[in-house]
Design a protein around this motif. Structure first.
Motif, PDB file in Angstrom:
ATOM      1  N   ALA A  72      -9.368 -75.905  33.948  1.00 54.74           N
ATOM      2  CA  ALA A  72      -9.372 -74.840  34.347  1.00 54.74           C
ATOM      3  C   ALA A  72      -8.487 -74.088  35.556  1.00 54.74           C
ATOM      4  O   ALA A  72      -7.778 -73.173  35.348  1.00 54.74           O
ATOM      5  N   GLU A  73      -8.667 -74.902  36.389  1.00 51.78           N
ATOM      6  CA  GLU A  73      -7.773 -74.406  37.539  1.00 51.78           C
ATOM      7  C   GLU A  73      -6.391 -74.689  37.343  1.00 51.78           C
ATOM      8  O   GLU A  73      -5.419 -73.909  37.610  1.00 51.78           O
ATOM      9  N   VAL A  74      -5.916 -75.803  36.652  1.00 53.34           N
ATOM     10  CA  VAL A  74      -4.563 -75.875  36.337  1.00 53.34           C
ATOM     11  C   VAL A  74      -4.021 -75.018  35.170  1.00 53.34           C
ATOM     12  O   VAL A  74      -3.023 -74.311  35.408  1.00 53.34           O
ATOM     13  N   GLN A  75      -4.953 -74.396  34.506  1.00 50.17           N
ATOM     14  CA  GLN A  75      -4.596 -73.287  33.496  1.00 50.17           C
ATOM     15  C   GLN A  75      -4.272 -72.068  34.237  1.00 50.17           C
ATOM     16  O   GLN A  75      -3.345 -71.352  33.921  1.00 50.17           O
ATOM     17  N   ARG A  76      -5.245 -71.916  35.528  1.00 42.03           N
ATOM     18  CA  ARG A  76      -5.073 -70.743  36.099  1.00 42.03           C
ATOM     19  C   ARG A  76      -3.989 -70.647  36.888  1.00 42.03           C
ATOM     20  O   ARG A  76      -3.064 -69.771  36.799  1.00 42.03           O
ATOM     21  N   THR A 164      -0.981 -90.900  32.259  1.00 40.17           N
ATOM     22  CA  THR A 164      -0.065 -91.159  33.628  1.00 40.17           C
ATOM     23  C   THR A 164      -0.553 -90.137  34.812  1.00 40.17           C
ATOM     24  O   THR A 164       0.441 -89.850  35.433  1.00 40.17           O
ATOM     25  N   SER A 165      -1.749 -89.531  34.559  1.00 42.89           N
ATOM     26  CA  SER A 165      -2.027 -88.343  35.455  1.00 42.89           C
ATOM     27  C   SER A 165      -2.350 -88.610  36.816  1.00 42.89           C
ATOM     28  O   SER A 165      -2.084 -87.793  37.638  1.00 42.89           O
ATOM     29  N   TYR A 166      -3.205 -89.625  37.023  1.00 45.88           N
ATOM     30  CA  TYR A 166      -3.834 -89.936  38.285  1.00 45.88           C
ATOM     31  C   TYR A 166      -3.459 -91.082  38.992  1.00 45.88           C
ATOM     32  O   TYR A 166      -3.634 -92.235  38.435  1.00 45.88           O
ATOM     33  N   PRO A 167      -2.805 -91.247  39.983  1.00 47.01           N
ATOM     34  CA  PRO A 167      -2.561 -89.885  40.937  1.00 47.01           C
ATOM     35  C   PRO A 167      -1.050 -89.246  40.485  1.00 47.01           C
ATOM     36  O   PRO A 167      -0.517 -89.965  39.448  1.00 47.01           O
ATOM     37  N   SER A 168      -0.588 -88.555  41.060  1.00 46.07           N
ATOM     38  CA  SER A 168       0.762 -87.911  40.933  1.00 46.07           C
ATOM     39  C   SER A 168       1.780 -88.854  41.705  1.00 46.07           C
ATOM     40  O   SER A 168       1.712 -89.046  42.567  1.00 46.07           O
ATOM     41  N   GLY A 169       2.874 -89.006  40.882  1.00 47.12           N
ATOM     42  CA  GLY A 169       3.851 -89.905  41.702  1.00 47.12           C
ATOM     43  C   GLY A 169       4.751 -89.088  42.658  1.00 47.12           C
ATOM     44  O   GLY A 169       5.154 -89.603  43.650  1.00 47.12           O
ATOM     45  N   ALA A 208       1.934 -80.394  35.511  1.00 49.11           N
ATOM     46  CA  ALA A 208       2.066 -81.603  35.163  1.00 49.11           C
ATOM     47  C   ALA A 208       0.773 -82.546  35.442  1.00 49.11           C
ATOM     48  O   ALA A 208       0.502 -83.590  35.072  1.00 49.11           O
ATOM     49  N   HIS A 209      -0.152 -81.846  36.506  1.00 45.04           N
ATOM     50  CA  HIS A 209      -1.317 -82.824  37.177  1.00 45.04           C
ATOM     51  C   HIS A 209      -2.325 -81.803  37.422  1.00 45.04           C
ATOM     52  O   HIS A 209      -2.040 -80.724  37.684  1.00 45.04           O
ATOM     53  N   TYR A 210      -3.487 -82.501  37.486  1.00 40.52           N
ATOM     54  CA  TYR A 210      -4.582 -81.694  38.161  1.00 40.52           C
ATOM     55  C   TYR A 210      -4.551 -81.658  39.752  1.00 40.52           C
ATOM     56  O   TYR A 210      -3.912 -82.572  40.451  1.00 40.52           O
ATOM     57  N   ALA A 211      -5.531 -80.786  40.249  1.00 40.46           N
ATOM     58  CA  ALA A 211      -5.432 -80.621  41.583  1.00 40.46           C
ATOM     59  C   ALA A 211      -6.172 -81.984  42.341  1.00 40.46           C
ATOM     60  O   ALA A 211      -5.726 -82.436  43.176  1.00 40.46           O
TER      61      ALA A 211
END
Length: 262
Positions: A72-76, A164-169, A208-211
């Protein structure tokens, strides 16, 4: 605004198809398959020092309440981004190297004219990339766009690997290189670290990534940087870069004073 905190394959052996003279005259020569890039390996750090199972908690499971809040935070962020911030995020997406700090450090930060610094940062870039990819393979988290197809990330490709989301490169790069540069150029440490966090946040702006991905990158990047700065193997490169940066007037810090801070 909140500021928080890709993968090489094993080298393939190319096979050249040999045709007889008569067959060659009758048929076109078959193209040789492309050779994959060699797999990166750690140059200074050890696998134990960057073991993702030891350093990072697992990401929230898909469908969990925490993951839904994360999404939801990524969407916001994705849907309320300004055109200006989106343009900065797109620039950050396509500039995945140490020059992301050029705007912060000014025109004297030209790695073409700073060979010792460029050598040092290339090794850091390598080791953080290996560490980030070890973690990606460990956790195999779906990207936000794999859960919500309405999100089109800056770097999205139709055949992109979703887990490939966690973590961000990108974020692991900005934090690891940023912390090393902050140590080398302490006068600008706060600006450098702020730029590292802004660059990491661009991954959320891109969708591209979650917080929580960038938070994990902050942890991993910090570990990579601190292990690197304290490594006897890296010490000659660090001191050569430090001297070079003083000569280039990018820092006035002397070796003894800076080393005493660690």
């Amino acid at each position: 605004m909140r500021t928080r905190s890709r993968t090489a394959m094993f080298a393939a052996t190319a096979v050249l198809l040999l045709c007889g003279a008569a067959a060659s005259a009758a048929q076109p020569m078959a193209a040789a398959p492309a050779v994959a890039k060699p797999q990166k390996t750690l140059k200074i750090l050890t696998p134990e020092q960057v073991d993702p199972a030891r350093l990072l908690p697992p990401p929230p499971e898909d469908g969990s309440s925490i993951q839904k809040a994360d999404l939801a935070e990524v969407q916001r962020v994705y849907r309320t981004r300004t055109p200006e911030r989106y343009e900065r995020a797109k620039w950050d997406d396509t500039h995945e190297d140490s020059m992301l700090f050029a705007s912060t450090l000014g025109p004297n930060f030209d790695l073409a004219k700073l060979p010792q610094t460029a050598k040092l940062l290339a090794v850091i870039e390598n080791d953080q990339s290996v560490a980030a990819n070890m973690a990606k393979r460990q956790f195999l988290r779906n990207r936000p766009w794999a859960i919500d197809p309405s999100i089109v990330a800056c770097d999205y490709k139709p055949n992109a690997a979703p887990k490939t989301s966690y973590p961000s490169g990108h974020a692991t790069l900005s934090y690891s290189v940023g912390i090393v540069l902050a140590d080398l150029i302490p006068e600008k440490s706060q600006a450098i670290l702020a730029r590292a966090a802004e660059y990491a946040y661009s991954r959320e702006v891109c969708g591209a990534h979650y917080a929580s991905d960038t938070e994990a990158s902050h942890v991993l990047g910090t570990v990579v940087a601190l292990q690197f700065l304290s490594s006897p193997k890296a010490a000659p490169m660090i001191e050569a870069a430090r001297h070079e940066l003083r000569v280039a007037r990018l820092t006035g810090a002397n070796t003894v004073a800076t080393a005493a801070m660690r």
